[in-house]
Design a protein around this motif. Structure first.
Motif, PDB file in Angstrom:
ATOM      1  N   TYR A   1      45.504  38.097  43.487  1.00  0.00           N
ATOM      2  CA  TYR A   1      44.230  38.036  42.761  1.00  0.00           C
ATOM      3  C   TYR A   1      44.490  37.841  41.277  1.00  0.00           C
ATOM      4  O   TYR A   1      45.544  38.186  40.765  1.00  0.00           O
ATOM      5  N   TRP A   2      43.528  37.268  40.590  1.00  0.00           N
ATOM      6  CA  TRP A   2      43.437  37.346  39.130  1.00  0.00           C
ATOM      7  C   TRP A   2      41.991  37.140  38.724  1.00  0.00           C
ATOM      8  O   TRP A   2      41.231  36.471  39.416  1.00  0.00           O
ATOM      9  N   ARG A   3      41.616  37.767  37.619  1.00  0.00           N
ATOM     10  CA  ARG A   3      40.228  37.685  37.164  1.00  0.00           C
ATOM     11  C   ARG A   3      40.161  37.833  35.649  1.00  0.00           C
ATOM     12  O   ARG A   3      41.048  38.392  35.024  1.00  0.00           O
ATOM     13  N   TRP A   4      39.082  37.346  35.101  1.00  0.00           N
ATOM     14  CA  TRP A   4      38.826  37.447  33.662  1.00  0.00           C
ATOM     15  C   TRP A   4      37.346  37.241  33.403  1.00  0.00           C
ATOM     16  O   TRP A   4      36.724  36.354  34.005  1.00  0.00           O
ATOM     17  N   ALA A   5      36.759  38.052  32.547  1.00  0.00           N
ATOM     18  CA  ALA A   5      35.352  37.905  32.169  1.00  0.00           C
ATOM     19  C   ALA A   5      35.215  38.191  30.682  1.00  0.00           C
ATOM     20  O   ALA A   5      35.310  39.345  30.245  1.00  0.00           O
ATOM     21  N   ASP A   6      35.000  37.150  29.889  1.00  0.00           N
ATOM     22  CA  ASP A   6      34.835  37.274  28.436  1.00  0.00           C
ATOM     23  C   ASP A   6      34.462  35.899  27.898  1.00  0.00           C
ATOM     24  O   ASP A   6      34.629  34.882  28.588  1.00  0.00           O
ATOM     25  N   HIS A   7      33.948  35.868  26.674  1.00  0.00           N
ATOM     26  CA  HIS A   7      33.616  34.605  26.019  1.00  0.00           C
ATOM     27  C   HIS A   7      32.716  33.721  26.885  1.00  0.00           C
ATOM     28  O   HIS A   7      32.853  32.488  26.881  1.00  0.00           O
ATOM     29  N   GLY A   8      31.815  34.346  27.627  1.00  0.00           N
ATOM     30  CA  GLY A   8      30.895  33.587  28.458  1.00  0.00           C
ATOM     31  C   GLY A   8      31.509  32.993  29.708  1.00  0.00           C
ATOM     32  O   GLY A   8      30.843  32.238  30.425  1.00  0.00           O
ATOM     33  N   ARG A   9      32.768  33.333  29.988  1.00  0.00           N
ATOM     34  CA  ARG A   9      33.439  32.865  31.201  1.00  0.00           C
ATOM     35  C   ARG A   9      33.571  34.012  32.187  1.00  0.00           C
ATOM     36  O   ARG A   9      33.685  35.164  31.804  1.00  0.00           O
ATOM     37  N   HIS A  10      33.604  33.670  33.461  1.00  0.00           N
ATOM     38  CA  HIS A  10      33.876  34.657  34.511  1.00  0.00           C
ATOM     39  C   HIS A  10      34.687  33.961  35.589  1.00  0.00           C
ATOM     40  O   HIS A  10      34.142  33.205  36.393  1.00  0.00           O
ATOM     41  N   TYR A  11      35.987  34.203  35.576  1.00  0.00           N
ATOM     42  CA  TYR A  11      36.884  33.607  36.545  1.00  0.00           C
ATOM     43  C   TYR A  11      37.353  34.695  37.511  1.00  0.00           C
ATOM     44  O   TYR A  11      37.735  35.786  37.086  1.00  0.00           O
ATOM     45  N   GLU A  12      37.354  34.380  38.770  1.00  0.00           N
ATOM     46  CA  GLU A  12      37.876  35.322  39.774  1.00  0.00           C
ATOM     47  C   GLU A  12      38.460  34.525  40.932  1.00  0.00           C
ATOM     48  O   GLU A  12      37.757  33.736  41.564  1.00  0.00           O
ATOM     49  N   TYR A  13      39.757  34.727  41.177  1.00  0.00           N
ATOM     50  CA  TYR A  13      40.466  33.945  42.187  1.00  0.00           C
ATOM     51  C   TYR A  13      41.308  34.869  43.068  1.00  0.00           C
ATOM     52  O   TYR A  13      41.742  35.943  42.636  1.00  0.00           O
ATOM     53  N   LYS A  14      41.552  34.407  44.292  1.00  0.00           N
ATOM     54  CA  LYS A  14      42.446  35.093  45.214  1.00  0.00           C
ATOM     55  C   LYS A  14      43.426  34.081  45.801  1.00  0.00           C
ATOM     56  O   LYS A  14      43.085  32.911  45.989  1.00  0.00           O
ATOM     57  N   ASP A  15      44.641  34.557  46.056  1.00  0.00           N
ATOM     58  CA  ASP A  15      45.669  33.748  46.718  1.00  0.00           C
ATOM     59  C   ASP A  15      45.909  32.419  46.007  1.00  0.00           C
ATOM     60  O   ASP A  15      45.720  31.346  46.572  1.00  0.00           O
ATOM     61  N   ARG A  16      46.350  32.524  44.760  1.00  0.00           N
ATOM     62  CA  ARG A  16      46.654  31.338  43.959  1.00  0.00           C
ATOM     63  C   ARG A  16      48.141  31.300  43.613  1.00  0.00           C
ATOM     64  O   ARG A  16      48.889  32.235  43.878  1.00  0.00           O
ATOM     65  N   CYS A  17      48.536  30.202  43.000  1.00  0.00           N
ATOM     66  CA  CYS A  17      49.947  30.045  42.661  1.00  0.00           C
ATOM     67  C   CYS A  17      50.312  30.931  41.480  1.00  0.00           C
ATOM     68  O   CYS A  17      49.451  31.410  40.731  1.00  0.00           O
ATOM     69  N   GLY A  18      51.592  31.141  41.295  1.00  0.00           N
ATOM     70  CA  GLY A  18      52.068  31.903  40.154  1.00  0.00           C
ATOM     71  C   GLY A  18      53.421  31.411  39.695  1.00  0.00           C
ATOM     72  O   GLY A  18      54.134  30.720  40.432  1.00  0.00           O
ATOM     73  N   THR A  19      53.785  31.781  38.478  1.00  0.00           N
ATOM     74  CA  THR A  19      55.081  31.442  37.889  1.00  0.00           C
ATOM     75  C   THR A  19      55.654  32.680  37.229  1.00  0.00           C
ATOM     76  O   THR A  19      54.932  33.428  36.562  1.00  0.00           O
ATOM     77  N   TRP A  20      56.954  32.880  37.398  1.00  0.00           N
ATOM     78  CA  TRP A  20      57.663  34.031  36.823  1.00  0.00           C
ATOM     79  C   TRP A  20      58.924  33.453  36.204  1.00  0.00           C
ATOM     80  O   TRP A  20      59.748  32.863  36.908  1.00  0.00           O
TER      81      TRP A  20
END
Length: 199
Positions: A170-189
């Protein structure tokens, strides 16, 4: 940076985005509809303007509204930075500018500001969770059949090394008039090194 001609910072980089497979921009490919991202820079060593930035965590959230890789590289992204509120006054005096001109800010053309906030990082064997008041993300390393991390080489971001694929439950963010919420996405480390350009 114009005022600080000689600097270098190193650390650990975590990223997730809206892509289900690994982000196509890492391979110089286009992505229909553009993308959105959650990028974390955990500085482990480095001095800017005589100020030690080790221990600082900076999180960048934003939007890549362009579908082509050429536009992404020329027009950059829109977004904001969140920096751990444990930063000292001396560090903040540097970071107010440095966070805009370097780290994730180097990839942004439309910058929505630097915010100091509590950022909690928890990690274990092959996983990391980053939480702050406006967002959160969890990354887990992708491993092959022999248990070793899946790696990516010769990617398009020159400041990254030791790039490993990851999964974001999961990842999510809500600020600056945006609201993003995702599950099972790619990642980089990965590891990162950024330095002042040659004079």
């Amino acid at each position: 940076m114009g005022a600080q001609p000689d600097w270098q910072v190193k650390g650990v980089y975590h990223e997730t985005c809206a892509s289900e497979g690994h982000c196509p921009y890492y391979f110089g490919r286009d992505k229909e509809g553009g993308c959105r991202y959650f990028m974390v820079f955990r500085v482990t060593e480095g001095t800017v303007g005589g100020v030690d930035l080790a221990g600082v965590t900076a999180v960048y959230l934003g939007d890549l509204p362009y579908p082509t890789f050429a536009e992404v590289t020329s027009k950059g992204s829109h977004g904001a930075a969140y920096i751990s509120d444990t930063a000292t006054p001396a560090q903040r005096a540097i970071l107010d500018t440095f966070a805009v001109q370097a780290l994730g800010g180097a990839l942004m053309k439309d910058f929505w500001g630097v915010h100091y906030a509590p950022i909690d990082v928890q990690e274990g064997d092959g996983w990391v969770e980053v939480t702050m008041p406006t967002g959160a993300a969890r990354l887990e390393l992708t491993r092959s059949g022999n248990g070793e991390p899946v790696r990516i080489e010769n990617a398009t971001l020159p400041f990254l090394t030791n790039i490993k694929a990851a999964h974001a439950p999961y990842w999510r963010w809500a600020d600056h008039g945006r609201h993003y919420e995702y599950k099972d996405r790619c990642g980089t480390w990965a590891d990162f090194v950024m330095a002042a350009p040659p004079a």
